[in-house]
Each structure stands twice: as structure tokens, then as C-alpha cells.
Design an enzyme around this catalytic site. Sequence first.
Site: not given
Length: 334
Positions: A12, A195, A248, A259-260
Site C-alpha cells: 500500500g 485522531k 499527527d 480522508r477523515n
Amino acid sequence: MAKEKIAIIGTGAYGTVLANVLADNGHDVLMYGIEESEVEDINNNHLNSKFFQDLLINTNIKATTDFAVAMEKANIVILSVPTFALNSAIENVIKYGKREMHIINVAKGLDEENLDVLSKKIKKQFEGTGVMKSYGAIYGPSVAIEVIMRKPTCVMSCNEDYATAEYIAKVFSNEYFVVKVSTDVVGCEIAAALKNSVAIAAGILHGFSSADNAKASLITIGNAEIYNIAKHFGAKIETFMNFATLGDLILTASSLKSRNFSLGVQIAQKDDAKKVLTSHKNTVEGVLSCKLAYEMCKKYKINAPMFEILYKILYNNHKPSGLINDFFQHAKVV
């Protein structure tokens, strides 16, 4: 530093990034992947175009679809698969491992089954198998595309044993990828998982008001609540000022590359989480980690109002617009 033989399980984005860092440092890197096309792309073209288009990666990186080959010479193994694939990856490491190896996890998540930390579950799986020399993790603010472009990045090498954490930090460290040490594995891993949920809340806020004051306040509340949950598992408060925790969190909760955070923005635009979530093929990590945080707080009687409010938005289809100010009204800070 001595040249290490490193196996990376997973082809990935983040696994590729770490392979690039390690190959830049002169280590012998072999990636294991299940996608024939990705493995061929890495071997023949020195690309992982699925994630990084035409950005060349270090030409010394090799890849294989054969797990036994990946384990043949490895003395360090990096688990870089999604949390749902960890079990089978670990089973294969145990099956094909030839010696005691340092196991490094970079998957970010929690143990859904036991409402506990992932490290405990992973260590238990390796117990008595003779293939785990130590368990550690790498966490920190490291957007993959920036690391592959060799932009300055700081992360944490987490291991309960300081000397081992330092040794792993040296393996990874170079002029653009700076690695510091933490022995608080639990604090770092809970922050790494939770997070993502704070980032969804920050995205919702950004989508409604784009207010910088509110975003800074929300990140502060989020950091305090994550610590409140993590201390139940033995985390130390000073951990919450390092790259794996605060660093982070700031990145994930303020960047449209996250993406979050982007999911939160979309939820605000539609004022309806259900509509947005059903249009997503893959669950964005922060959605599940919010549910697990909510269940942990219920089980262990931990007060975390921000996670409760976000849970109502994501799982009970409450209107985000109606709850947005509650993030601040019910804030708990350390």
C-alpha cells in the site's frame, strides 16, 4: 549503520513510503504484496503507480507475491496492512519466519473484539512462537505523498524498551525522515487510531464555518479526550506532546489531504452523515474508531463528550448543524 534485511508486508501507500525511506538508507528491502500488478510495477518500473502515479521509487526496492520468500532473510518485519488483514499477515509471519525478528506495526486501529489496544492482541499472537524479538510501532504526521517526495517529516519509533526503540529509529532516520523515540506504545497507538475521529469532527466544523478559532479549540479538546481515554490503558501525559500524538492530530485534523477531515467537510455540506457514509465504498478509519472510542468510554466509564457527540452524528443520524456548538459547550480539557 549495518545494512538490515527488512520485509514489508503490504504494498500500500505507507508501506511503499517506508520501503523508499529504508532503501534510501541503504537497507535491503523486500515488499510482500497480493496484487501481482503492483508487485510487477515495483520490480519492473520502480513505481507504485496505483498510489503515486509516475513518481519513481528507489530502484533497489524489490517485491514478491511469495510470503516465504519475503521472510527468508528478514530480521525486521513491518506490518503495513489494514487492521482487518493483520490476523492473516501475522499467521504468515509466524508460519514462514526463520528467526527472531523485530516486528514493527504501522496499522492504525484498535482491537474491536476486546475494546482494547491492538499491540496487546498482536503480542499475544506472537507469544511463544520464537519469531518476535521485539514489538514496536512507527507513528507520526506522515502524509504518504510528501514522504515519497522526500519532504521533511518527523515520526516516533515506539517500543517499551528504549534501546530497541532507539535502534529502530536509527534504521529509519535520514536527513528528511527524522525519527524520535517513545516508550509509551499504548499512548501513541491510541492517539494514532483516535485522531482520525477528531479529524472528522474538525472537517464538519470546517464545512460549516471555516472558523480557525473553532478548529484550534476542537483539536485541543480532541487531544485532551484522547489522553483521557489513553490514560485508562496506562498512557503518560507527556506522550501527548510528541509527533505520534499532537503532531499527527494537528495534521489529520487540519489538512484536506486527510480522508477523515475531507469526510467531515462532506458531512457538513449535506448536513447528513448517513447520506455521505452510504456513498463511500470503504469505511473511512475515523468512523469505526469513533464507535470503538464511544464503546470504550461506556465500558470503562470515561468522560469524552466530543466522541459522544460525534457518535450521535455518525451512528444515530443526528443533524451535525444542531450539535456543532455542543463540541465546545461540553468540552473537557485536562
